[in-house]
Design an enzyme around this catalytic site. Sequence first.
Site, mmCIF file in Angstrom:
data_model
loop_
_atom_site.group_PDB
_atom_site.id
_atom_site.type_symbol
_atom_site.label_atom_id
_atom_site.label_comp_id
_atom_site.label_asym_id
_atom_site.label_seq_id
_atom_site.Cartn_x
_atom_site.Cartn_y
_atom_site.Cartn_z
ATOM 1 N N HIS A 408 0.840 -1.192 0.000
ATOM 2 C CA HIS A 408 0.000 0.000 0.000
ATOM 3 C C HIS A 408 0.876 1.243 0.000
ATOM 4 O O HIS A 408 1.961 1.260 0.592
ATOM 5 C CB HIS A 408 -0.902 0.011 1.235
ATOM 6 C CG HIS A 408 -2.012 -0.984 1.176
ATOM 7 N ND1 HIS A 408 -2.895 -1.053 0.128
ATOM 8 C CD2 HIS A 408 -2.388 -1.974 2.033
ATOM 9 C CE1 HIS A 408 -3.766 -2.013 0.341
ATOM 10 N NE2 HIS A 408 -3.472 -2.602 1.489
ATOM 11 N N CYS A 457 -0.090 2.230 -4.980
ATOM 12 C CA CYS A 457 -1.033 3.276 -5.380
ATOM 13 C C CYS A 457 -0.397 4.649 -5.273
ATOM 14 O O CYS A 457 0.530 4.862 -4.485
ATOM 15 C CB CYS A 457 -2.267 3.236 -4.497
ATOM 16 S SG CYS A 457 -3.655 2.382 -5.232
#
Length: 819
Positions: A408, A457
Amino acid sequence: MNISSLGEEGMNKLSKMLDNSSCGWRQLANAATEHPQFRCSEKELTSCSIQVLNAAGSPARTLLAWLADRGCSIDFLQHYLRKMDHQEALQFLATAVSEQIKITVQPQSQQAPLGSRVVLTCRASGPSGLSYQWFKGKEEILHEMGSLPELVLCPLGPAHQGHYICRINHGEKCIFSTWARVRLLHSAGSSPGCSSMFPVSGLQISQQPSSQAASEGDVLVLKCRAEANPPPQYEWYHNKVPMPQQKSCSLRIPCVTTEHRGEYRCKVFNLYHEAWSNTATVTIGPSSVTEASWVEVDRGLESQEVQRSTTRSGVNPVQQIACPPPAAKNFYATDKVALLIGNMHYHYHQQLSAPISDVHELTNLLRQMDFKVVSLLDLNCQEMKSAVTEFLLLLDKGVYGLLYFAGHGYENYGNSFMVPIDAPASYTSKHCLCVQNILTRMQEKKTGLNVFLLDMCRKRNPNDGLIVQPGTLKVTANIVFGYATCVDAEAYEVKREDVSNGIFISFLKRHVCEDEKVTVMLDRVAEDMGRCAITRGRQALELRSNLSERRSLTDRIQSLDSSASDSARNLQWAIAHVLPESRSLNFDCGVKVQLGFAAEFSNIMVIYTRILEKPAEIDSCSAQLTDFPQEVDIDLKKSNQETLLEAGCLLLIKEELPSLEEHSLYTRIRSLQRLKRDLTFTVCLHYTYSNMDEEVVERLPVSVGKPLVSKLNLHESRTSSSCSAIPGPSLDSFSCPESSSFASIDSPSNTWPHYGDTGSAVSQSDSLTFFRGANVPEESDSPGELDSHQPLTASKSLPHSQVNEINYKFSDMYNLHSL
């Protein structure tokens, strides 16, 4: 090559790019007017314009059709598009040309007797100007035969044995053939010299005609030479039409015009043989280009314009572009170091599947290029900071540093943040690591190349309104950022039944081992991703770089003079990859058990047990492991399993372990970085006697020290003046042995002070898991085996290592990094 070779689909795509008023078909028509053959009349331009009245009409498509009918080549079209500065169309043409390269003849593995003649052949079709280069293993074959489609090995000797591969080049694009193995067939009748089965009198072209760019009025000379017995004859062809007046090895046209452009080939023949030369493409540029000179304007502080002509005397600029001077310098690294982090099992966020396979595959590929790799899974914030600090200690002047992160992440105000597994639900920058801060610390080491591959991301974090101010970056022109996705976009992974792959690594592993400038390699990855149906419009690689030199991940290592910092760097990496020694345990009942160890990652280890000896009166027995420290992570349901798959290890193949002919049990230990003391456990021997039904248990405690990365104590905080910058102590502050060899680690005193007493000495007898060699095919002991090896970019790690667009649906894709 005529522009009609793009096909109907290619012409239509190009037309859409040119159907606009600002930089479109009218500007193309105006640019082409300087060449009389391509000049359009007012009536023809009007005919193009009225195509907009038709629902399916296209002015640009009509213009391109006329240019194709008048013999316009792709090279000419690219020339005019450069004058228009139409970058989109130029990129499309470059990609379209490269996709037309197809290998039509692959080299075949061969066995031949000593002194015979072996010919390896590789041929490709595609755009004009293809060039060939042969390699033996990883070494380029530099003599003249190494750049021809046919590689002749004569007389065949022991030095010729090995694996060969051919690279076909067209500009910056290239493809590799399959591997071909040459083996020496030993026989009693072999003799020196070429065998009579392969007579020297066969016709062989020794000089191929080369493509040229000329201007009207220039002298055109093409040469083709061959060796043959009887002597060869020559016959030249222009656009597949014979040229009756050209019957010698040299074709000379004293004053070329536009009618002389096109493709030239030479047929070479004698009474017994016939061969064709390569195709040479001749482009004839307009005279206005010939007379022009390129001007560089230097705008200094006083805004003075200093003009410097860059046209060489007697050479037109088109030739300068087509034939750039060879590179003046081969670059090298003083060392190559990589830190790979994959976070999967988040405490408060979506669990990920792909990082384990992505880190594993990239580790194997980087080791093939001689990188020292530290690969870590599932790190919390403190462990990530400590790992980065240790990574910085491995860097020094001229070292290539590579950081890969899968997990992440987010991006705020131009800064990228990597999220640890223990980040809270509403995390901010204080819970994460800022990549730009790490870069500033890498620059302080005067590294030769800084590469960041961020598979995460880049959406904005609404919980974080703080604008982080990283340290001042230096102008080093050696920085490359490869982002798996664009700004404010998400990255994806592909779910599989056994293992998963991130989209980024699925494409990166095809190209990462190519001997190309890092930015060129990543551009090819971006192009492949753009052509994939499941990524188009959803995920696109973004490249940011100021790399000014042609540095590649495959550059060779050329160490500087041995110094304390070199020795410290080698020691630092080596002690993080020490496995416990395999050992034998003797139980009171007479059973002898082997205890062995294998590394899956730098912080994940597999322990296996097998029964070596047992008395005849014992019917059955097994050795199981238990009582592990609480710091390490072990799935008790998957411990002491009969197969690696059952033990939860999807990636460590059985061949990487010692040969296990007998029954074995496997236990997988994770999170070794959290181990605060020696790794201890108990070996429980369960056995039954042949005349008894009751099972007997014997126990032996075992201590194996601190294996792999646990020696670095990543769970402890490092001294730093700024937590966000993650600085590390200087290598010069440590006392290190004056040697650069990994094998020089011979006493516990060589470990650095802040590691503490690990309780186990690091010695030469320890099993060091050093990096693997380059991707040169291994020799087989089987005399009848002729394996065809894969090109340099192949990976053998996973059963599903290639992305198959046909088998994927968008429903197979999961959000890899949702915030």
